[in-house]
Design an enzyme around this catalytic site. Structure first.
Site, PDB file in Angstrom:
ATOM      1  N   ASP A  25     -68.126  53.910   5.029  1.00 12.42           N
ATOM      2  CA  ASP A  25     -68.931  54.568   4.005  1.00 12.42           C
ATOM      3  C   ASP A  25     -68.927  53.611   2.812  1.00 12.42           C
ATOM      4  O   ASP A  25     -67.947  53.516   2.087  1.00 12.42           O
ATOM      5  CB  ASP A  25     -68.286  55.916   3.647  1.00 12.42           C
ATOM      6  CG  ASP A  25     -68.944  56.588   2.434  1.00 12.42           C
ATOM      7  OD1 ASP A  25     -69.941  56.045   1.910  1.00 12.42           O
ATOM      8  OD2 ASP A  25     -68.447  57.652   2.020  1.00 12.42           O
ATOM      9  N   LYS A  87     -74.212  48.683  -5.018  1.00 17.77           N
ATOM     10  CA  LYS A  87     -75.085  49.423  -4.102  1.00 17.77           C
ATOM     11  C   LYS A  87     -76.412  49.807  -4.760  1.00 17.77           C
ATOM     12  O   LYS A  87     -77.445  49.843  -4.110  1.00 17.77           O
ATOM     13  CB  LYS A  87     -74.341  50.674  -3.628  1.00 17.77           C
ATOM     14  CG  LYS A  87     -75.100  51.510  -2.623  1.00 17.77           C
ATOM     15  CD  LYS A  87     -74.200  52.601  -2.079  1.00 17.77           C
ATOM     16  CE  LYS A  87     -74.916  53.592  -1.198  1.00 17.77           C
ATOM     17  NZ  LYS A  87     -73.980  54.566  -0.622  1.00 17.77           N
ATOM     18  N   GLU A 187     -76.233  58.786   5.535  1.00 18.75           N
ATOM     19  CA  GLU A 187     -75.015  59.474   5.080  1.00 18.75           C
ATOM     20  C   GLU A 187     -75.009  60.968   5.445  1.00 18.75           C
ATOM     21  O   GLU A 187     -74.013  61.461   5.981  1.00 18.75           O
ATOM     22  CB  GLU A 187     -74.833  59.282   3.565  1.00 18.75           C
ATOM     23  CG  GLU A 187     -74.395  57.866   3.225  1.00 18.75           C
ATOM     24  CD  GLU A 187     -74.601  57.482   1.766  1.00 18.75           C
ATOM     25  OE1 GLU A 187     -74.925  58.360   0.950  1.00 18.75           O
ATOM     26  OE2 GLU A 187     -74.431  56.288   1.451  1.00 18.75           O
ATOM     27  N   ASP A 209     -74.246  66.968  -1.520  1.00 17.05           N
ATOM     28  CA  ASP A 209     -73.337  65.875  -1.865  1.00 17.05           C
ATOM     29  C   ASP A 209     -73.253  65.730  -3.383  1.00 17.05           C
ATOM     30  O   ASP A 209     -74.153  65.181  -4.017  1.00 17.05           O
ATOM     31  CB  ASP A 209     -73.866  64.588  -1.198  1.00 17.05           C
ATOM     32  CG  ASP A 209     -72.999  63.373  -1.490  1.00 17.05           C
ATOM     33  OD1 ASP A 209     -72.105  63.455  -2.351  1.00 17.05           O
ATOM     34  OD2 ASP A 209     -73.225  62.335  -0.843  1.00 17.05           O
TER      35      ASP A 209
END
Ligand code: AMP
Length: 614
Positions: A25, A87, A187, A209
């Site tokens: 992850d 990211k 994800e 999330d």
């Protein structure tokens, strides 16, 4: 498909060797690695017992590269050489990065193109790919040490909304770190896999999330092993930090905490928030004052960000055209979903309890680890292979600015499909290929993915060359298109990395438009095809008249010219029926002449002339 193996007579079945593969992850704030350890897939800790690796890279003075906690400690001291949130930069151009509302205290490399931003550090120019590779290298080393062997593959997770450029750069980073990427996995899909939801026949799943600074919600639908992302939503400025901030303001107000710094109050707020996830009330001392705060008080003080998250959730469900009752499972991801108020709000909204048994910080990595274990081949009979599909059709532009679909939407990937095309003009030696995505018939209504040119086609009459165009989508959804001339083997190919994101919303509106315009599109296609046929015939006749004028009979040229003029007159404005009719008339008027040419050329061919010039 793997070949079936047959055992040697009398031999004992060899125990299959367990092959090492991990799930990673790669997060904006923290990253994790997980792998099968015995019967379970678990996140692997570092030597201090910590699973979470802060996704921060520091390029130190002596040439060392620090990743994780040590790098985090340098973020305030030496921000220019400490890269956080790499990211967020993956797959973005410098101009796109400048529009992000996140502060980036970096000096960007001026020698780089706008499409390939890179940060100047004391260790040289570092792009987001190599920064991400540093994080992945640490996780790879951790896994190889813990598992005591070399890794054979990795599944890396990416946000569902990542576009092809962002996915490709994630893959490049993994390759730079020496990882063999088995697959990039969304994800939310990974989170659903962690709970084994993929083993059901079908169902609708919401992945909620809520992390430290961002909120993402995804609505997935599962049908026979195929996950489809129906809708995604979120807010890049909504997370646990908002709860800390609101609570800190209250603390400041209550304690009149003059002597305390902003940082100290924020830290105190964060600690109490965490404790309130375990206890009904917390007693603490702030600025020498003894205080108590209850869960209920905390929830009331911090209701705004939670309400905002629930509104986004409602909107995403609406986008997915589903009601709350149609959701079969809700998966919680991200540290902030530990807050009891979040769980209660989610349970009330959906009318059912969310799944919480797996640590919300690790659930994505665990799902990726399970998938990696399956993909590398350690799978038992009742395991599965996760399938994915192309969300929109892929095709190529043909004459008349039309799109010929090669891989229809909803095709399971990986997939490879080929189709033959040919040249439009006599003597054409090159072909411009335009790769398109979408459901509509006209190029203008689809997305342009890439263009490339095939050269070296031998000069032939129009329609004689055969160009085989192959579309291949790999398991990560990346597209390679190749074009090959079958006689000479001349070949050109391209890997498609579109620089613009394909959001779930775009897919939805593209599908909707194609349905709304279906009839009109069909008419447009038949009109454009009729026009292409007309132009091709007019061109061919013009060439033939110049090449073989002696084969025309008395008055024939005038009749042909008249039919050509009639056809040209309707070329731009005529209907498809008119064009077809007049093309047919021209064909009839010129038919005898064409037959005479064919005979003459065959005659000459028998005496040695090449016939493919006709
Ligand atoms: P993540 O980005 O997923 O690591 O989430 C980090 C966020 O989760 C931070 O805002 C943390 O304060 C929050 N968090 C972690 N554990 C808890 C907890 N037990 N209770 C409330 N919030 C938490």
């Amino acid at each position: 498909m793997a070949l079936l193996q047959i055992q040697e007579p009398g031999g004992k079945p060899a125990r299959p060797k367990h092959r090492l593969a991990v799930g990673i992850d790669l997060g904006t704030t923290n990253s994790l690695v997980s792998a099968r350890c015995g019967l379970k897939v678990e996140s692997l800790p570092d030597e201090t017992g910590e699973c979470l690796l802060p996704s921060i890279v520091h390029y130190a003075d002596g040439g060392q590269v620090y990743v994780g906690k040590r790098a985090k400690a340098m973020a305030l001291v030496d921000p220019a050489n400490t890269i956080v949130s790499a990211k967020r930069m993956l797959g973005k151009s410098l101009s796109e990065l400048r529009t992000l509302d996140h502060y980036m205290p970096y000096e960007f490399d001026a020698t780089r193109d706008d499409t390939a931003p890179s940060i100047m550090t004391r260790a040289g120019s570092k792009d987001p790919i190599s920064v991400s590779a540093e994080i992945l290298k640490v996780l790879k080393a951790r896994a190889e040490e813990t598992l005591n062997g070399r890794l054979e593959g990795a599944v890396i997770t990416v946000p569902a909304y990542f576009n092809d450029a962002q996915r490709q750069q994630t893959k490049d980073a993994a390759e730079e770190a020496g990882l063999n990427v088995l697959r990039l996995l969304n994800e939310p899909t990974a989170a659903a896999v962690a709970y084994g939801l993929d083993t059901a026949d079908q169902g609708n799943i919401v992945v909620f999330d809520l992390g430290g600074g961002t909120f993402d919600v995804s609505v997935l639908s599962l049908t026979r092993g195929v996950f489809e992302v129906l809708a995604t939503g979120g807010d890049t400025n909504l997370g646990g930090d908002d709860f800390d901030r609101l609570f800190a303001e209250w603390l400041k107000h209550q304690a009149g905490a003059d002597g305390l710094s902003e940082g100290e109050i924020m830290q105190c707020a964060n600690e109490i928030k965490h404790r309130l996830s375990e206890e009904e009330a917390v007693e603490f001392t702030l600025a020498s004052q003894a205080m108590t705060v209850t869960r209920e008080q905390f929830a009331a003080l911090t209701s705004e960000p939670l309400e905002r998250a629930m509104r986004i959730c409602r909107r995403s469900l609406r986008d997915a055209k589903l009601t709350n009752e149609e959701i079969d499972n809700i998966v919680l991801v991200g540290g902030s979903t530990r807050m009891p108020a979040v769980r209660v709000a989610v349970a009330e909204f959906f009318g059912r309890e969310p799944l919480t048994s797996i640590d919300p910080d690790k659930v994505v990595a665990v799902g990726a680890g399970i998938q990696a274990d399956v993909l590398i081949g350690n799978k038992s009979e009742n395991d599965f292979l996760l399938l994915d599909v192309t969300p929109l059709s892929l095709g190529i532009e043909t004459m008349g600015e039309l799109v010929e679909k090669i891989i229809p939407r909803n095709t399971t990937i990986p997939v490879s499909r080929a189709q033959e095309f040919t040249t439009f003009k006599d003597g054409q030696t090159a072909m411009a290929l335009h790769v398109m995505q979408g459901e509509r018939e006209s190029v203008a209504d689809c997305r342009s993915l890439a263009r490339f040119t095939l050269r070296g086609i031998p000069a032939m009459v129009a329609g004689a060359a055969k160009i085989r165009v192959t579309f291949q989508v790999d398991a990560d959804g990346l597209l390679s298109v190749s074009a090959e001339e079958t006689l000479t083997g001349a070949k050109a190919e391209i890997q498609v990395k579109p620089s613009y994101g394909l959001e779930a919303d775009t897919i939805k509106s593209m599908l909707q438009e194609s349905q709304e315009h279906a009839r009109e599109d069909m008419e447009l296609r038949s009109l454009r095809e009729a026009k292409v046929d007309a132009i091709q015939l007019i061109d061919a006749i013009a060439g033939a008249v110049v090449a073989d004028p002696e084969l025309l009979e008395e008055g024939e040229e005038a009749r042909i010219n008249e039919a050509v003029a009639k056809l040209i007159a309707v070329l731009d404005e005529g209907s498809s029926a008119q064009l077809t009719k007049l093309t047919q008339s021209l064909n009839e008027v010129s038919g005898d002449f064409a037959a005479r040419r064919m005979d003459a050329h065959i005659g000459r061919a028998l005496q040695g002339e090449r016939i493919d010039g006709v």
